[in-house]
Motif scaffolding. Sequence first.
Motif, short mmCIF file in Angstrom:
data_model
loop_
_atom_site.label_atom_id
_atom_site.label_comp_id
_atom_site.label_asym_id
_atom_site.label_seq_id
_atom_site.Cartn_x
_atom_site.Cartn_y
_atom_site.Cartn_z
N UNK A 161 27.52 39.48 69.87
CA UNK A 161 28.37 39.37 69.91
C UNK A 161 29.12 38.08 68.87
N UNK A 162 28.27 37.58 67.82
CA UNK A 162 28.91 37.08 67.02
C UNK A 162 28.86 37.22 65.61
N UNK A 163 30.21 36.24 65.38
CA UNK A 163 30.61 36.79 63.82
C UNK A 163 30.09 35.74 62.93
N UNK A 164 29.41 34.49 63.54
CA UNK A 164 29.39 34.11 62.76
C UNK A 164 28.23 32.25 63.53
N UNK A 165 27.18 32.19 63.53
CA UNK A 165 25.97 31.71 63.79
C UNK A 165 25.98 29.99 63.13
N UNK A 166 26.19 29.25 63.95
CA UNK A 166 25.94 27.60 63.61
C UNK A 166 24.67 27.15 64.15
N UNK A 167 23.84 26.69 63.63
CA UNK A 167 22.37 26.58 64.47
C UNK A 167 21.87 25.02 63.57
N UNK A 168 22.48 24.53 64.90
CA UNK A 168 22.57 22.40 65.14
C UNK A 168 20.79 22.52 64.19
N UNK A 169 20.56 21.44 62.82
CA UNK A 169 19.19 20.48 63.43
C UNK A 169 19.67 19.48 64.08
N UNK A 170 19.62 19.42 65.35
CA UNK A 170 20.13 18.18 65.99
C UNK A 170 18.50 17.37 65.81
N UNK A 171 18.70 15.86 65.83
CA UNK A 171 17.27 15.29 65.60
C UNK A 171 16.65 15.02 66.82
N UNK A 172 14.94 15.25 67.01
CA UNK A 172 14.17 15.13 67.13
C UNK A 172 13.46 14.38 67.70
N UNK A 173 13.27 13.83 69.24
CA UNK A 173 12.33 12.64 69.68
C UNK A 173 10.58 13.12 68.97
N UNK A 174 9.99 11.74 69.12
CA UNK A 174 9.25 11.39 68.96
C UNK A 174 8.26 9.97 69.39
N UNK A 175 7.15 9.89 69.38
CA UNK A 175 6.49 8.69 70.34
C UNK A 175 6.97 7.50 69.52
N UNK A 176 6.50 6.58 70.43
CA UNK A 176 7.02 5.39 70.05
C UNK A 176 8.28 4.87 70.19
N UNK A 177 9.38 6.01 70.78
CA UNK A 177 10.56 5.20 70.95
C UNK A 177 12.31 5.74 69.72
N UNK A 178 11.23 6.83 69.37
CA UNK A 178 12.18 7.49 68.27
C UNK A 178 12.78 8.79 68.59
N UNK A 179 14.52 8.69 68.31
CA UNK A 179 15.43 9.86 68.29
C UNK A 179 14.92 10.37 69.96
N UNK A 180 15.43 8.85 71.07
CA UNK A 180 14.75 9.16 72.39
C UNK A 180 16.33 10.24 72.80
#
Length: 369
Positions: A161-180
């Motif tokens: 049912x989509x006519x356009x699709x925008x896939x977000x590249x959100x920030x990923x989390x990492x050990x050490x407190x990166x992008x939680x």
Amino acid sequence: MANPPNFPLISYQPLRFVYKLSYFGTIIARLPYYTLVALIPAFRPNSKWSAKQTFMTRILQPLLDMTSRIGITETLTLEQGKEDERFQIVKPSTLDVYQGPLHSESVKPATIGGTWYPNPPQADISSKIVVLYFHGGAFVQGDGRDESTGSIAKKFLEKGGAEAFFSLQYRLSEYGGVNPFPAALQDAVSAYFYLLNEHHIPANQIVIGGDSAGANLATAFLRYLHEYGTEIGAPYPKAAVLLSPWVAPFDYHIKDNRATDFIPTSYPAWGAHTYGNGAPDERTNPYITASLKPFSTPVPIFINAGTAELLYGQIVGLADGMSKVPGNVVELHIEDAAVHDTLLTGRLLGFEESAWEVAAKVGEFVRKL
């Protein structure tokens, strides 16, 4: 806040190389067993599975376990890459839209990106049904680009049912407190306002979608609109599509369907602890544990769950809890004999036909609204 979890010792070289080499050796030793189980129908974990489905799910489980135990998050880039002009930059919105749980002294809204399918947005984008999509990967893998999300975008565009699709590249989390948390949820809000303000797409033409961790993020986004939408001037989208939603990240010691699904305990553990980051409320925060505190929303919700997936019981519980809230519209689709997240893994594991059927059900749901 408690100290964020550190990288496992085996993530450092040369221990990482030695560990991977030895782990691969155990996988090779198990290949005859996996082959036997796949070829003899009576030995298959699910009687409805093919030889390919059985063999590939058995192989993927230890490979994913090895990656999870090492625990190195994928590195993202804001360069266009092979996606060319389809990859576009998303800048943070005005700071007043990041309220409540999104306000953090240590995690600030950031410039991110996303990939458009099938083409970069044209002048007519404001007249189309647009899916804003959050990819899966336990908040530690994936980037929403062609290799990780292209097959999902194709299904949404052809059947969903989509006519356009925008896939977000959100920030990923990492050990050490990166992008939680709340980094990914901040990014989801940034992307929504990007569609509203930069491309002038009416909210009632936007479908929020996601698989696994991305569906967790989509649910958190709906909760945020419920609690802060009026305050920040954010209208509700047309619908939400939750595919194999990861509803309780810290509840990863699940026994049901352990013999059928490909997800090892180490994988959700990796994602949960890096995303939660050791916060005192990481296990009880309803923005992380989506199954806590069902909430009211005027957004119709489609939820898909595979009967052979590890999270099946949790997903059905989420659907049941949300459907009991007066005014909510929730459609639960049960995918028979399916493992976790077939729209992502279907082609690799042999569940492609089942994934297309799910996409068709999504299309029916979206079109009837």
